[in-house]
Design a protein around this motif. Structure first.
Motif, PDB file in Angstrom:
ATOM      1  N   TYR A  69       0.832  -1.204   0.000  1.00 14.52           N
ATOM      2  CA  TYR A  69       0.000   0.000   0.000  1.00 14.52           C
ATOM      3  C   TYR A  69       0.868   1.256   0.000  1.00 14.52           C
ATOM      4  O   TYR A  69       0.579   2.230  -0.701  1.00 14.52           O
ATOM      5  N   LEU A  70       1.950   1.224   0.763  1.00 13.42           N
ATOM      6  CA  LEU A  70       2.865   2.369   0.801  1.00 13.42           C
ATOM      7  C   LEU A  70       3.465   2.629  -0.577  1.00 13.42           C
ATOM      8  O   LEU A  70       3.604   3.788  -0.994  1.00 13.42           O
ATOM      9  N   HIS A  71       3.813   1.584  -1.293  1.00 14.03           N
ATOM     10  CA  HIS A  71       4.351   1.739  -2.651  1.00 14.03           C
ATOM     11  C   HIS A  71       3.333   2.436  -3.558  1.00 14.03           C
ATOM     12  O   HIS A  71       3.696   3.309  -4.364  1.00 14.03           O
ATOM     13  N   ARG A  72       2.080   2.046  -3.444  1.00 11.64           N
ATOM     14  CA  ARG A  72       1.045   2.671  -4.280  1.00 11.64           C
ATOM     15  C   ARG A  72       0.894   4.149  -3.950  1.00 11.64           C
ATOM     16  O   ARG A  72       0.742   4.994  -4.844  1.00 11.64           O
ATOM     17  N   LEU A  73       0.923   4.453  -2.658  1.00 16.33           N
ATOM     18  CA  LEU A  73       0.827   5.856  -2.252  1.00 16.33           C
ATOM     19  C   LEU A  73       1.998   6.671  -2.794  1.00 16.33           C
ATOM     20  O   LEU A  73       1.818   7.789  -3.291  1.00 16.33           O
ATOM     21  N   GLN A  74       3.188   6.101  -2.688  1.00 19.78           N
ATOM     22  CA  GLN A  74       4.380   6.819  -3.129  1.00 19.78           C
ATOM     23  C   GLN A  74       4.339   7.100  -4.629  1.00 19.78           C
ATOM     24  O   GLN A  74       4.762   8.167  -5.085  1.00 19.78           O
ATOM     25  N   ALA A  75       3.820   6.157  -5.400  1.00 25.11           N
ATOM     26  CA  ALA A  75       3.750   6.345  -6.851  1.00 25.11           C
ATOM     27  C   ALA A  75       2.848   7.528  -7.210  1.00 25.11           C
ATOM     28  O   ALA A  75       3.197   8.364  -8.058  1.00 25.11           O
ATOM     29  N   VAL A  76       1.690   7.608  -6.554  1.00 31.12           N
ATOM     30  CA  VAL A  76       0.766   8.716  -6.827  1.00 31.12           C
ATOM     31  C   VAL A  76       1.347  10.032  -6.313  1.00 31.12           C
ATOM     32  O   VAL A  76       1.239  11.079  -6.968  1.00 31.12           O
ATOM     33  N   LEU A  77       1.979   9.976  -5.148  1.00 29.99           N
ATOM     34  CA  LEU A  77       2.552  11.194  -4.567  1.00 29.99           C
ATOM     35  C   LEU A  77       3.680  11.744  -5.438  1.00 29.99           C
ATOM     36  O   LEU A  77       3.804  12.968  -5.603  1.00 29.99           O
ATOM     37  N   ASN A  78       4.486  10.871  -6.004  1.00 30.83           N
ATOM     38  CA  ASN A  78       5.563  11.325  -6.892  1.00 30.83           C
ATOM     39  C   ASN A  78       5.004  12.074  -8.099  1.00 30.83           C
ATOM     40  O   ASN A  78       5.561  13.093  -8.530  1.00 30.83           O
ATOM     41  N   GLN A  79       3.906  11.562  -8.632  1.00 29.74           N
ATOM     42  CA  GLN A  79       3.270  12.244  -9.762  1.00 29.74           C
ATOM     43  C   GLN A  79       2.742  13.616  -9.339  1.00 29.74           C
ATOM     44  O   GLN A  79       2.869  14.596 -10.078  1.00 29.74           O
ATOM     45  N   ALA A  80       2.164  13.662  -8.146  1.00 33.43           N
ATOM     46  CA  ALA A  80       1.631  14.935  -7.653  1.00 33.43           C
ATOM     47  C   ALA A  80       2.743  15.955  -7.447  1.00 33.43           C
ATOM     48  O   ALA A  80       2.562  17.150  -7.725  1.00 33.43           O
ATOM     49  N   VAL A  81       3.891  15.497  -6.970  1.00 32.79           N
ATOM     50  CA  VAL A  81       5.034  16.400  -6.777  1.00 32.79           C
ATOM     51  C   VAL A  81       5.512  16.943  -8.119  1.00 32.79           C
ATOM     52  O   VAL A  81       5.782  18.149  -8.267  1.00 32.79           O
ATOM     53  N   ARG A  82       5.614  16.068  -9.110  1.00 30.37           N
ATOM     54  CA  ARG A  82       6.077  16.507 -10.435  1.00 30.37           C
ATOM     55  C   ARG A  82       5.114  17.502 -11.066  1.00 30.37           C
ATOM     56  O   ARG A  82       5.529  18.399 -11.803  1.00 30.37           O
ATOM     57  N   ARG A  83       3.824  17.344 -10.772  1.00 31.20           N
ATOM     58  CA  ARG A  83       2.818  18.237 -11.351  1.00 31.20           C
ATOM     59  C   ARG A  83       2.543  19.459 -10.492  1.00 31.20           C
ATOM     60  O   ARG A  83       1.646  20.248 -10.795  1.00 31.20           O
ATOM     61  N   GLY A  84       3.285  19.621  -9.417  1.00 33.56           N
ATOM     62  CA  GLY A  84       3.127  20.808  -8.590  1.00 33.56           C
ATOM     63  C   GLY A  84       1.988  20.742  -7.596  1.00 33.56           C
ATOM     64  O   GLY A  84       1.590  21.771  -7.036  1.00 33.56           O
ATOM     65  N   GLY A  85       1.468  19.548  -7.338  1.00 30.59           N
ATOM     66  CA  GLY A  85       0.369  19.418  -6.391  1.00 30.59           C
ATOM     67  C   GLY A  85       0.802  19.534  -4.942  1.00 30.59           C
ATOM     68  O   GLY A  85      -0.007  19.853  -4.068  1.00 30.59           O
ATOM     69  N   VAL A  86       2.068  19.271  -4.679  1.00 35.84           N
ATOM     70  CA  VAL A  86       2.603  19.361  -3.320  1.00 35.84           C
ATOM     71  C   VAL A  86       4.097  19.646  -3.420  1.00 35.84           C
ATOM     72  O   VAL A  86       4.766  19.211  -4.364  1.00 35.84           O
ATOM     73  N   ALA A  87       4.604  20.407  -2.457  1.00 33.72           N
ATOM     74  CA  ALA A  87       6.029  20.734  -2.447  1.00 33.72           C
ATOM     75  C   ALA A  87       6.849  19.501  -2.087  1.00 33.72           C
ATOM     76  O   ALA A  87       6.414  18.653  -1.298  1.00 33.72           O
ATOM     77  N   THR A  88       8.030  19.412  -2.652  1.00 30.95           N
ATOM     78  CA  THR A  88       8.896  18.258  -2.395  1.00 30.95           C
ATOM     79  C   THR A  88       9.188  18.093  -0.909  1.00 30.95           C
ATOM     80  O   THR A  88       9.202  16.977  -0.381  1.00 30.95           O
ATOM     81  N   GLY A  89       9.399  19.195  -0.210  1.00 31.08           N
ATOM     82  CA  GLY A  89       9.708  19.138   1.211  1.00 31.08           C
ATOM     83  C   GLY A  89       8.556  18.664   2.079  1.00 31.08           C
ATOM     84  O   GLY A  89       8.764  18.292   3.240  1.00 31.08           O
ATOM     85  N   GLU A  90       7.349  18.682   1.539  1.00 24.72           N
ATOM     86  CA  GLU A  90       6.169  18.254   2.293  1.00 24.72           C
ATOM     87  C   GLU A  90       5.750  16.823   1.965  1.00 24.72           C
ATOM     88  O   GLU A  90       4.782  16.309   2.531  1.00 24.72           O
ATOM     89  N   ALA A  91       6.467  16.184   1.050  1.00 22.23           N
ATOM     90  CA  ALA A  91       6.052  14.864   0.565  1.00 22.23           C
ATOM     91  C   ALA A  91       6.033  13.818   1.677  1.00 22.23           C
ATOM     92  O   ALA A  91       5.074  13.038   1.795  1.00 22.23           O
ATOM     93  N   ASP A  92       7.075  13.778   2.506  1.00 22.51           N
ATOM     94  CA  ASP A  92       7.142  12.765   3.568  1.00 22.51           C
ATOM     95  C   ASP A  92       5.995  12.927   4.564  1.00 22.51           C
ATOM     96  O   ASP A  92       5.422  11.935   5.035  1.00 22.51           O
ATOM     97  N   ARG A  93       5.666  14.170   4.878  1.00 21.84           N
ATOM     98  CA  ARG A  93       4.575  14.417   5.829  1.00 21.84           C
ATOM     99  C   ARG A  93       3.247  13.941   5.255  1.00 21.84           C
ATOM    100  O   ARG A  93       2.453  13.296   5.949  1.00 21.84           O
ATOM    101  N   HIS A  94       3.001  14.238   3.992  1.00 23.04           N
ATOM    102  CA  HIS A  94       1.754  13.802   3.356  1.00 23.04           C
ATOM    103  C   HIS A  94       1.695  12.278   3.234  1.00 23.04           C
ATOM    104  O   HIS A  94       0.625  11.678   3.391  1.00 23.04           O
ATOM    105  N   LEU A  95       2.837  11.671   2.963  1.00 21.48           N
ATOM    106  CA  LEU A  95       2.870  10.215   2.808  1.00 21.48           C
ATOM    107  C   LEU A  95       2.496   9.516   4.111  1.00 21.48           C
ATOM    108  O   LEU A  95       1.659   8.604   4.121  1.00 21.48           O
ATOM    109  N   LEU A  96       3.096   9.946   5.212  1.00 14.76           N
ATOM    110  CA  LEU A  96       2.796   9.324   6.506  1.00 14.76           C
ATOM    111  C   LEU A  96       1.355   9.597   6.925  1.00 14.76           C
ATOM    112  O   LEU A  96       0.664   8.705   7.440  1.00 14.76           O
ATOM    113  N   LYS A  97       0.893  10.806   6.677  1.00 10.54           N
ATOM    114  CA  LYS A  97      -0.479  11.164   7.052  1.00 10.54           C
ATOM    115  C   LYS A  97      -1.494  10.293   6.320  1.00 10.54           C
ATOM    116  O   LYS A  97      -2.439   9.771   6.924  1.00 10.54           O
ATOM    117  N   GLN A  98      -1.291  10.102   5.016  1.00 12.09           N
ATOM    118  CA  GLN A  98      -2.236   9.293   4.251  1.00 12.09           C
ATOM    119  C   GLN A  98      -2.102   7.811   4.581  1.00 12.09           C
ATOM    120  O   GLN A  98      -3.091   7.075   4.564  1.00 12.09           O
TER     121      GLN A  98
END
Length: 204
Positions: A69-98
């Motif tokens: 499940y974590l792998h699936r989350l990370q894949a979507v989050l990486n796409q969101a980071v590339r598209r500007g949906g979330v700042a790179t520095g906030e990625a870890d926080r969003h990943l753990l929260k979700q």
């Protein structure tokens, strides 16, 4: 590795139709240009906000390992980071929260919740989950072995012999007849029954 070497590796690793897509750039293009063109051709067309919405609605499937499940989350989050949906520095926080929001393992959540103040990286979080899954698998194996051993021991317990059971039943029947036969008759029957029980026991 130089940028030209990276470009060469990209060209050599692609097959049609992807290799046809990058031909328009020519052999002298930099690796970033190849990647940008390939993203435009094959990557998702969702923008950053849409990808973050998909990320938030990604929950753990039934029977799915938490690490998967974590792998699936990370894949979507990486796409969101590339598209500007979330700042790179906030990625870890969003990943753990979700992960805490979408995971159904309550015992694991108790260990994840305290990490929110200092969210670990994806790699550290993955190692933690795999360690917990390995411990759980080991516990399941030990429990299976223990329960299997207990059932084997139960099968080996000796049951009372039929001779002993019949002798006890004779004594109980004799007691019921006590009022009819009197004390003397009762004593005789009891002695006879006990001798019968002893003989049955010796013969068994």
């Amino acid at each position: 590795m130089s940028d030209l070497q990276k470009s060469l590796r990209i060209r050599e690793s692609l097959l049609p139709p992807a290799s046809d897509v990058i031909k328009r750039l020519g052999p002298g293009a930099v690796a970033a240009s190849y990647i940008q063109l390939l993203d435009a051709a094959y990557d998702t067309v969702e923008d950053g906000d849409e990808l973050m919405a998909r990320f938030i609605n990604t929950l753990q499937d039934s029977g799915e390992k938490t690490s998967t499940y974590l792998h699936r989350l990370q894949a979507v989050l990486n796409q969101a980071v590339r598209r500007g949906g979330v700042a790179t520095g906030e990625a870890d926080r969003h990943l753990l929260k979700q992960l805490c929001r979408g995971c159904w393992d309550n015992a694991l959540l108790l260990k994840l919740e305290p990490l929110k103040d200092a969210p670990p990286s994806f790699v550290d979080l993955l190692l933690l989950l795999r360690g917990e899954e390995d411990k759980e698998a080991s516990r399941a194996v030990r429990m299976k072995q223990h329960l299997g051993s207990a059932r084997t021991q139960e099968k080996g317990v000796c049951k009372p012999s039929s001779h002993g059971y019949q002798a006890v039943m004779k004594i109980l029947e004799a007691r019921q007849k006590h009022t009819d036969t009197g004390a003397l008759g009762w004593a005789k029957m009891q002695g006879s029954t006990l001798r019968s029980y002893q003989l049955d026991t010796q013969s068994s």
